[in-house]
Design a protein around this motif. Sequence first.
Motif, short mmCIF file in Angstrom:
data_model
loop_
_atom_site.label_atom_id
_atom_site.label_comp_id
_atom_site.label_asym_id
_atom_site.label_seq_id
_atom_site.Cartn_x
_atom_site.Cartn_y
_atom_site.Cartn_z
N LEU A 80 -3.33 77.61 -57.16
CA LEU A 80 -3.01 77.42 -58.58
C LEU A 80 -1.65 76.77 -58.80
CD1 LEU A 80 -3.68 77.78 -61.55
CD2 LEU A 80 -2.83 80.14 -61.40
N PRO A 81 -0.55 77.31 -58.24
CA PRO A 81 0.74 76.65 -58.48
C PRO A 81 0.84 75.27 -57.86
CG PRO A 81 0.98 78.45 -56.91
CD PRO A 81 -0.39 78.57 -57.50
N TYR A 82 0.24 75.07 -56.68
CA TYR A 82 0.28 73.75 -56.06
C TYR A 82 -0.40 72.71 -56.97
CZ TYR A 82 1.69 75.71 -51.51
OH TYR A 82 2.37 76.33 -50.49
N MET A 104 11.21 80.77 -62.17
CA MET A 104 10.38 81.79 -61.51
C MET A 104 11.07 83.15 -61.39
SD MET A 104 9.63 83.57 -58.52
CE MET A 104 10.20 82.73 -57.05
N PRO A 105 12.29 83.24 -60.85
CA PRO A 105 12.89 84.57 -60.72
C PRO A 105 13.15 85.25 -62.07
CG PRO A 105 14.45 82.85 -60.12
CD PRO A 105 13.12 82.20 -60.23
N LEU A 106 13.32 84.46 -63.13
CA LEU A 106 13.52 85.05 -64.45
C LEU A 106 12.23 85.68 -64.98
CD1 LEU A 106 15.72 82.20 -66.00
CD2 LEU A 106 16.50 84.38 -65.06
N VAL A 107 11.11 84.99 -64.75
CA VAL A 107 9.82 85.57 -65.13
C VAL A 107 9.54 86.83 -64.31
CG1 VAL A 107 7.33 85.16 -65.26
CG2 VAL A 107 8.92 83.31 -65.76
N THR A 108 9.93 86.79 -63.04
CA THR A 108 9.72 87.94 -62.17
C THR A 108 10.44 89.18 -62.71
OG1 THR A 108 9.57 86.44 -60.27
CG2 THR A 108 9.88 88.77 -59.79
N LEU A 109 11.62 88.99 -63.30
CA LEU A 109 12.37 90.12 -63.88
C LEU A 109 11.54 90.85 -64.92
CD1 LEU A 109 15.92 88.61 -64.56
CD2 LEU A 109 15.28 90.21 -62.75
N ALA A 161 5.54 78.17 -62.06
CA ALA A 161 6.61 79.15 -61.85
C ALA A 161 6.13 80.55 -62.20
CB ALA A 161 7.83 78.77 -62.69
N CYS A 162 5.36 80.66 -63.27
CA CYS A 162 4.80 81.96 -63.67
C CYS A 162 3.80 82.47 -62.63
CB CYS A 162 4.14 81.86 -65.03
SG CYS A 162 5.29 81.56 -66.40
N TYR A 164 3.85 81.84 -59.38
CA TYR A 164 4.64 82.34 -58.26
C TYR A 164 5.21 83.72 -58.56
CZ TYR A 164 4.65 77.89 -55.69
OH TYR A 164 4.30 76.78 -54.97
N ALA A 165 5.67 83.91 -59.81
CA ALA A 165 6.22 85.21 -60.20
C ALA A 165 5.15 86.30 -60.14
CB ALA A 165 6.82 85.12 -61.60
N ILE A 166 3.96 85.99 -60.64
CA ILE A 166 2.85 86.95 -60.60
C ILE A 166 2.50 87.28 -59.15
CG2 ILE A 166 0.39 87.25 -61.10
CD1 ILE A 166 0.85 85.49 -63.60
N ASN A 167 2.50 86.27 -58.30
CA ASN A 167 2.20 86.50 -56.88
C ASN A 167 3.23 87.42 -56.24
OD1 ASN A 167 0.42 85.67 -54.60
ND2 ASN A 167 2.34 84.92 -53.75
N THR A 168 4.49 87.27 -56.64
CA THR A 168 5.55 88.13 -56.12
C THR A 168 5.30 89.59 -56.49
OG1 THR A 168 7.17 86.34 -56.24
CG2 THR A 168 8.03 88.58 -56.14
N ILE A 169 4.90 89.82 -57.73
CA ILE A 169 4.62 91.19 -58.18
C ILE A 169 3.41 91.76 -57.45
CG2 ILE A 169 4.04 92.62 -60.17
CD1 ILE A 169 6.89 91.46 -60.17
N ILE A 170 2.38 90.95 -57.29
CA ILE A 170 1.19 91.40 -56.56
C ILE A 170 1.55 91.77 -55.13
CG2 ILE A 170 -1.04 90.67 -55.62
CD1 ILE A 170 -1.42 88.97 -58.14
N ALA A 171 2.38 90.95 -54.50
CA ALA A 171 2.80 91.23 -53.12
C ALA A 171 3.58 92.54 -53.03
CB ALA A 171 3.64 90.07 -52.59
N SER A 172 4.29 92.88 -54.11
CA SER A 172 5.06 94.12 -54.13
C SER A 172 4.16 95.34 -54.28
CB SER A 172 6.08 94.09 -55.28
OG SER A 172 6.97 93.02 -55.14
#
Length: 289
Positions: A80-82, A104-109, A161-162, A164-172
Amino acid sequence: MSINKRSYQLLGLLVIVWGSSFLLIDRALLFFTPEQVVGYRLVIGAITMFAIALYYGKSFPRTITPWLHFIVYAVIGNILPYLLIATGQLTITSGMAGLLMAFMPLVTLVLAHIFLPNDKLTRFKILGFIIGISGVLFILGPSINNGNNTLFGILLVLGAACAYAINTIIASRLPSYDPLVSSASVLLVASLLSFFIWPNIFFINFSNIPFISGVSILLLGALPTGIAAFLYFIIINTAGATFLSNINYLIPVVAFFLGALLLGEDILWQNILALLLIISGIFISRKNT
């Protein structure tokens, strides 16, 4: 964890490799479609990572659950992001794409506050988000008016960017796996899925590929998609995640100025100010209460 001279050297190399991806996408798009850029970079990246994983004697999961997780990562964190970035870069500059990814890191917050119980917003995180989002909003008007960027392209990259942020949360939230194994596995799954989604992308006349586009797609797959994951694996295991997070400040800067220096893309004072606002927002959001 030990941070030494080698840690900084590897971090610098990772920043350059990841920061160059937007430049390579720009050159690859001279010939390839966005879907082909996604498919080829995933296949080349998967081959690269599997070779590294096998060299280090890694074994891969033999149960279905990890592979289901890898499918989620493959779709949300890769395909999706690619696709959004490659499509967006048809109508915006590579430097602008790199600058927007700092969002991206701001959305992750915000997402972490909602979905991660132990990662709530603080006054510094809120202030950092406000400053960072103001930088993104500052981009929209002047950048569109200069004729090199479109609102649609900007929104597509912000969407990436969003993702990637969602993927970061899922990985957590999901179980963790060996980074080298998971990187190779996710890229394998993503490349297979891309083939099923766009079965015709691999049927092209290779003799017609311009040299610059061919080299760019090879480098894009091997470096930002493949080797970067390996560097990430080394740094996070030797220097830690906090040290690795410094890339959020540096990658947008590298991407922005590579586009200007190598492709002759315009550097507007509004872009510089927006870049400073976004990076300042990230920095402030990381301060402790």
